[in-house]
Design a protein around this motif. Structure first.
Motif, PDB file in Angstrom:
ATOM      1  N   GLY A  86      -0.485   4.188  -3.392  1.00 21.18           N
ATOM      2  CA  GLY A  86       0.466   3.112  -3.144  1.00 21.18           C
ATOM      3  C   GLY A  86       0.643   2.277  -4.400  1.00 21.18           C
ATOM      4  O   GLY A  86      -0.336   1.828  -4.987  1.00 21.18           O
ATOM      5  N   ILE A  87       1.884   2.088  -4.789  1.00 24.37           N
ATOM      6  CA  ILE A  87       2.220   1.377  -6.020  1.00 24.37           C
ATOM      7  C   ILE A  87       3.139   0.204  -5.688  1.00 24.37           C
ATOM      8  O   ILE A  87       4.101   0.364  -4.929  1.00 24.37           O
ATOM      9  CB  ILE A  87       2.941   2.325  -7.016  1.00 24.37           C
ATOM     10  N   GLY A 120      -4.837  -4.666  -9.565  1.00 26.88           N
ATOM     11  CA  GLY A 120      -4.743  -3.976  -8.284  1.00 26.88           C
ATOM     12  C   GLY A 120      -5.627  -4.557  -7.199  1.00 26.88           C
ATOM     13  O   GLY A 120      -5.493  -4.204  -6.030  1.00 26.88           O
ATOM     14  N   ILE A 121      -6.530  -5.461  -7.579  1.00 27.91           N
ATOM     15  CA  ILE A 121      -7.517  -5.933  -6.607  1.00 27.91           C
ATOM     16  C   ILE A 121      -6.875  -6.704  -5.452  1.00 27.91           C
ATOM     17  O   ILE A 121      -7.184  -6.438  -4.286  1.00 27.91           O
ATOM     18  CB  ILE A 121      -8.625  -6.756  -7.295  1.00 27.91           C
ATOM     19  N   ALA A 122      -5.998  -7.638  -5.725  1.00 27.62           N
ATOM     20  CA  ALA A 122      -5.406  -8.440  -4.638  1.00 27.62           C
ATOM     21  C   ALA A 122      -4.635  -7.582  -3.632  1.00 27.62           C
ATOM     22  O   ALA A 122      -4.893  -7.686  -2.426  1.00 27.62           O
ATOM     23  CB  ALA A 122      -4.529  -9.552  -5.205  1.00 27.62           C
ATOM     24  N   ILE A 174      -4.495   2.189  -4.651  1.00 20.73           N
ATOM     25  CA  ILE A 174      -3.488   1.133  -4.789  1.00 20.73           C
ATOM     26  C   ILE A 174      -3.486   0.659  -6.239  1.00 20.73           C
ATOM     27  O   ILE A 174      -4.549   0.442  -6.825  1.00 20.73           O
ATOM     28  CB  ILE A 174      -3.800  -0.078  -3.872  1.00 20.73           C
ATOM     29  N   ASP A 175      -2.287   0.488  -6.823  1.00 23.40           N
ATOM     30  CA  ASP A 175      -2.193  -0.084  -8.163  1.00 23.40           C
ATOM     31  C   ASP A 175      -0.914  -0.902  -8.275  1.00 23.40           C
ATOM     32  O   ASP A 175       0.019  -0.724  -7.486  1.00 23.40           O
ATOM     33  CB  ASP A 175      -2.236   1.008  -9.236  1.00 23.40           C
ATOM     34  N   ASP A 176      -0.892  -1.794  -9.260  1.00 21.40           N
ATOM     35  CA  ASP A 176       0.265  -2.679  -9.394  1.00 21.40           C
ATOM     36  C   ASP A 176       1.472  -1.984  -9.998  1.00 21.40           C
ATOM     37  O   ASP A 176       2.573  -2.078  -9.484  1.00 21.40           O
ATOM     38  CB  ASP A 176      -0.097  -3.957 -10.166  1.00 21.40           C
ATOM     39  N   ILE A 233      -3.848   8.638 -11.770  1.00 18.73           N
ATOM     40  CA  ILE A 233      -4.420   9.973 -11.928  1.00 18.73           C
ATOM     41  C   ILE A 233      -5.915   9.879 -12.238  1.00 18.73           C
ATOM     42  O   ILE A 233      -6.722  10.658 -11.716  1.00 18.73           O
ATOM     43  CB  ILE A 233      -3.640  10.779 -12.984  1.00 18.73           C
ATOM     44  N   GLY A 234      -6.321   8.905 -13.050  1.00 20.14           N
ATOM     45  CA  GLY A 234      -7.741   8.696 -13.323  1.00 20.14           C
ATOM     46  C   GLY A 234      -8.514   8.336 -12.064  1.00 20.14           C
ATOM     47  O   GLY A 234      -9.625   8.835 -11.836  1.00 20.14           O
ATOM     48  N   LEU A 235      -7.935   7.494 -11.219  1.00 23.96           N
ATOM     49  CA  LEU A 235      -8.577   7.136  -9.951  1.00 23.96           C
ATOM     50  C   LEU A 235      -8.657   8.360  -9.032  1.00 23.96           C
ATOM     51  O   LEU A 235      -9.672   8.579  -8.364  1.00 23.96           O
ATOM     52  CB  LEU A 235      -7.826   5.997  -9.276  1.00 23.96           C
TER      53      LEU A 235
END
Length: 190
Positions: A151-152, A61-63, A123-125, A134-136
């Motif tokens: 955002g996915i 998810g970093i990029a 944001i996640d991939d 949900i953890g975030l």
């Protein structure tokens, strides 16, 4: 997002009816032009939410999170899955299970980076079962901050993650929604 859907169709590899491999452009080798456009797209979708921080989980998810933060001109934070020698106290934590990797991780974020009153965009991939998102969100809520949206990049709509996130009252925006991976063919939700 048509650019992302095109990359998935052209370069994605269906490994099973539940697994799509996108390591040639998202999570091993990255396409910087695609990531830039993803950042613009998320920024446009969430621009009116007064985002103050973007939060993701290491590492895929970093990029896209960085590109989104760049467009919104806000800091980007990533939750760590591994213990750090320098990050040992004053942490927000949550436990997430990865169905792809078949492992449970305790994710952590320093309390000094998410503050009460922050408007956080997650944001996640991938979104399959929703555990990472949900953890975030749990971490954001522990900080008494607001989850302003999730955002996915790629949502597997045939799995329960999207329903779980929406049922919890979060705004969900997925750039590519997959209906099926049946017969090694990627079918998108219309």
């Amino acid at each position: 997002m048509e650019l992302l859907k095109g990359k998935i169709k052209k370069e994605g590899i269906v490994l099973s009816e539940n697994v799509l491999k996108v390591d040639s452009f998202i999570n091993h080798q990255m396409d910087p032009i695609l990531m830039k456009e993803i950042g613009k797209e998320f920024a446009n979708r969430f621009r009116n939410e007064n985002i103050t921080k973007v939060l993701t989980i290491e590492s895929s998810g970093i990029a896209p999170a960085i590109m989104t933060g760049l467009e919104l001109e806000v800091p980007v934070i990533f939750a760590r899955k591994r213990k750090s020698l320098t990050l040992t106290s004053d942490l927000y934590t949550s436990t997430v299970y990865s169905y792809t990797k078949k492992e449970t991780n305790e994710i952590t974020v320093s309390q000094k980076y998410i503050l009460e009153g922050d408007n956080v965009l997650i944001i996640d991939d991938f979104l399959a079962n929703g555990q990472a998102a949900i953890g975030l969100a749990e971490i954001v809520e522990k900080a008494k901050a607001k989850v302003s949206g999730i955002g996915i990049l790629i949502e597997k709509s045939f799995q329960p993650g999207a329903e779980d996130i929406i049922s919890k009252g979060y705004r969900l925006e997925s750039l590519a929604r997959i209906k099926s991976l049946h017969n090694e063919d990627v079918q998108f939700v219309d």
